[in-house]
Design an enzyme around this catalytic site. Sequence first.
Site, mmCIF file in Angstrom:
data_model
loop_
_atom_site.group_PDB
_atom_site.id
_atom_site.type_symbol
_atom_site.label_atom_id
_atom_site.label_comp_id
_atom_site.label_asym_id
_atom_site.label_seq_id
_atom_site.Cartn_x
_atom_site.Cartn_y
_atom_site.Cartn_z
ATOM 1 N N CYS A 94 -21.971 -14.044 -3.480
ATOM 2 C CA CYS A 94 -21.473 -15.237 -4.158
ATOM 3 C C CYS A 94 -20.465 -14.865 -5.239
ATOM 4 C CB CYS A 94 -22.651 -16.010 -4.761
ATOM 5 S SG CYS A 94 -22.209 -17.640 -5.406
ATOM 6 N N CYS A 192 -31.398 -18.590 -4.880
ATOM 7 C CA CYS A 192 -31.220 -19.965 -5.363
ATOM 8 C C CYS A 192 -31.278 -20.996 -4.251
ATOM 9 C CB CYS A 192 -29.908 -20.086 -6.133
ATOM 10 S SG CYS A 192 -28.420 -19.825 -5.138
#
Length: 353
Positions: A94, A192
């Site tokens: 990410c 997440c």
Amino acid sequence: MSGGVDSSVAAGLLLRRGYDVVGVTLQIWQESQTDPRHSGCCSLGAVEDARRVARALGIAHYVLNYRDLFRSKVIEDFLQEYAQGRTPNPCIQCNRFVKFDPLLERLDEFGADALATGHYARIRRTRSGEPSLLMARCLQKDQSYVLFMLQGERLRRLMFPLGHVREKDETRRLAAEWGLPVAHKPDSQEICFVSEAGGYREFLRRMRPEALREGELVTSDGRLLGRHQGVAGFTIGQRRGLGVSSRDGRPLYVIGLEPREGKVVVGSETDLLRRTAILGDVSWGPIARRGAPLRVRAKIRSNMDPAPAVLHREEPVRLVFDRPVKAITPGQSAVAYVGRTVVAGGTIVSAAE
């Protein structure tokens, strides 16, 4: 602004230093999380928390839809890596493909000079004027390991306001003093985008069921011990959840994964010890570009204390530790330091003696 306390305080610190601050939140995962441990940067709830903080700070706030980019660069990589018997680090992916480069490319659209985040890391210029990435002063919260790819020109337009904070309690204290609504919000935990009760295995089962076909659980000499529910459900060094035990009662660990054959190989803890990590996709700091072997301290997981090693900079790039380390895991990252400066980092391709 992820909706957490760190990025919120980073924005507040910049305001108090006299900067004009604009808050930007990336919508990168579409599911709303009710469990605060899983709402750090992905959920709809996190976007709302960031909006509330921006309102409290009195700054403009924008939400950018990066869901497609996140799915293609992070989710798909996560699924593919596990299916091939590797253990990915989605936070690093990410950072590499979603959080930094796309926003750095859009700075001019916002009329901005720099991009700041709530990461715990520092930037310092070398004698030649090139920026280098450093560990944070708060070593317990240091995030340089997951930022190793930020080198060169990227660092010139980046700021990490929390890099000089000495402890996390100070961050929360500032948030409380400023009346920020996330002052006591728990730190996000786990992956997440994985919040199901079954963890990442259940996520894989839902998103890529073919990666979880049944197979054999064997010893290194080929002795069959049992069966498993999918190679993708295991990682190198894993001890729990194997469902088998050794003849002498000593614990068994996953020491190898063979996705093509559908085999999970187990052995003793000593079977996990290796000295060499072979790296790919290497990012170089300014003092570690190609040359003679370099003495460093290195880590192969975020919660590991850096250990003495030699960085061999010719291809294939290798980190050779002075002493064997446990569970060098393909798909994870290795990061090398000189002092507190990140000099190189890359993805572990394989391990060797």
